[in-house]
Design a protein around this motif. Structure first.
Motif, PDB file in Angstrom:
ATOM      1  N   THR A  11      84.449 -60.768  -5.140  1.00 39.42           N
ATOM      2  CA  THR A  11      84.027 -61.527  -3.961  1.00 39.42           C
ATOM      3  C   THR A  11      85.143 -62.414  -3.414  1.00 39.42           C
ATOM      4  O   THR A  11      85.090 -62.836  -2.268  1.00 39.42           O
ATOM      5  CB  THR A  11      82.806 -62.401  -4.275  1.00 39.42           C
ATOM      6  OG1 THR A  11      83.155 -63.332  -5.293  1.00 39.42           O
ATOM      7  CG2 THR A  11      81.622 -61.544  -4.703  1.00 39.42           C
ATOM      8  N   ALA A  33      80.415 -58.604  -7.164  1.00 38.26           N
ATOM      9  CA  ALA A  33      79.213 -58.214  -6.432  1.00 38.26           C
ATOM     10  C   ALA A  33      78.856 -56.816  -6.917  1.00 38.26           C
ATOM     11  O   ALA A  33      79.589 -55.856  -6.666  1.00 38.26           O
ATOM     12  CB  ALA A  33      79.471 -58.208  -4.928  1.00 38.26           C
ATOM     13  N   ALA A  48      72.560 -56.810  -3.897  1.00 42.91           N
ATOM     14  CA  ALA A  48      73.611 -56.934  -4.907  1.00 42.91           C
ATOM     15  C   ALA A  48      73.360 -58.174  -5.755  1.00 42.91           C
ATOM     16  O   ALA A  48      72.707 -59.123  -5.317  1.00 42.91           O
ATOM     17  CB  ALA A  48      74.986 -57.031  -4.255  1.00 42.91           C
ATOM     18  N   PHE A  50      75.443 -61.132  -7.973  1.00 40.32           N
ATOM     19  CA  PHE A  50      76.749 -61.769  -8.037  1.00 40.32           C
ATOM     20  C   PHE A  50      76.913 -62.337  -9.434  1.00 40.32           C
ATOM     21  O   PHE A  50      76.241 -63.299  -9.805  1.00 40.32           O
ATOM     22  CB  PHE A  50      76.859 -62.832  -6.940  1.00 40.32           C
ATOM     23  CG  PHE A  50      76.762 -62.214  -5.570  1.00 40.32           C
ATOM     24  CD1 PHE A  50      77.894 -61.748  -4.928  1.00 40.32           C
ATOM     25  CD2 PHE A  50      75.526 -62.052  -4.956  1.00 40.32           C
ATOM     26  CE1 PHE A  50      77.805 -61.150  -3.678  1.00 40.32           C
ATOM     27  CE2 PHE A  50      75.420 -61.458  -3.714  1.00 40.32           C
ATOM     28  CZ  PHE A  50      76.565 -60.995  -3.072  1.00 40.32           C
TER      29      PHE A  50
END
Length: 145
Positions: A11, A33, A48, A50
């Motif tokens: 990310t 992600a 998604a 994280f």
């Protein structure tokens, strides 16, 4: 057994700091992600997860040198939980993946071309990046059994 294997996109660039003391050690933190394999039920559903990762020493140095935002990487490690009390005197719980192994999930050419979710996939690979093996290929020519 505590073993995690993840593939996802960075990310942001890894945040790296070095420990104090006689043997300074790199500590790299980054977030992956990781796409979910479920279809969205509505527009607001998250697609998604994280996941926070931390890499120590040589693995941290590797992440600092080679990992960049948007790259797709494959990592394995273990889940580590912890907690601390923040400045507002509130207990905060943490979950991190402590990296044991990490590698690139895309080829250098695909990463350089800005390969985003398979948009530049070769005609010989599927959406996951696996090579199609044509019918009639003899098993002896494959690198696995």
């Amino acid at each position: 057994m505590n073993k995690v294997i993840l593939m996802g996109r960075l990310t942001r660039d890894p945040a790296v700091r070095y420990s104090q003391g006689e043997h300074a050690m790199a500590i790299a933190r980054y977030t992956l992600a990781v796409d979910r394999r479920v279809r969205k039920n509505n527009e607001n559903d998250q697609t998604a997860d994280f996941i926070n990762c931390v890499a120590f020493d040589k693995a941290g140095e590797f992440a600092e040198k080679y990992f960049r935002q948007g790259m797709r990487v494959l990592v394995s490690g273990r889940i580590q939980t912890g907690s601390y009390t923040n400045k507002d005197n509130v207990k905060v719980y943490t979950t991190d993946i402590v990296i044991e192994d990490q590698e690139f999930a895309d080829s250098k050419g695909a990463a350089a071309a800005g390969n985003s979710q398979g948009s530049n996939q070769s005609q010989y690979t599927d959406d996951e990046g696996f090579i199609h093996i044509p019918d009639g290929v003899e098993d002896e020519g494959l690198p696995f059994s």
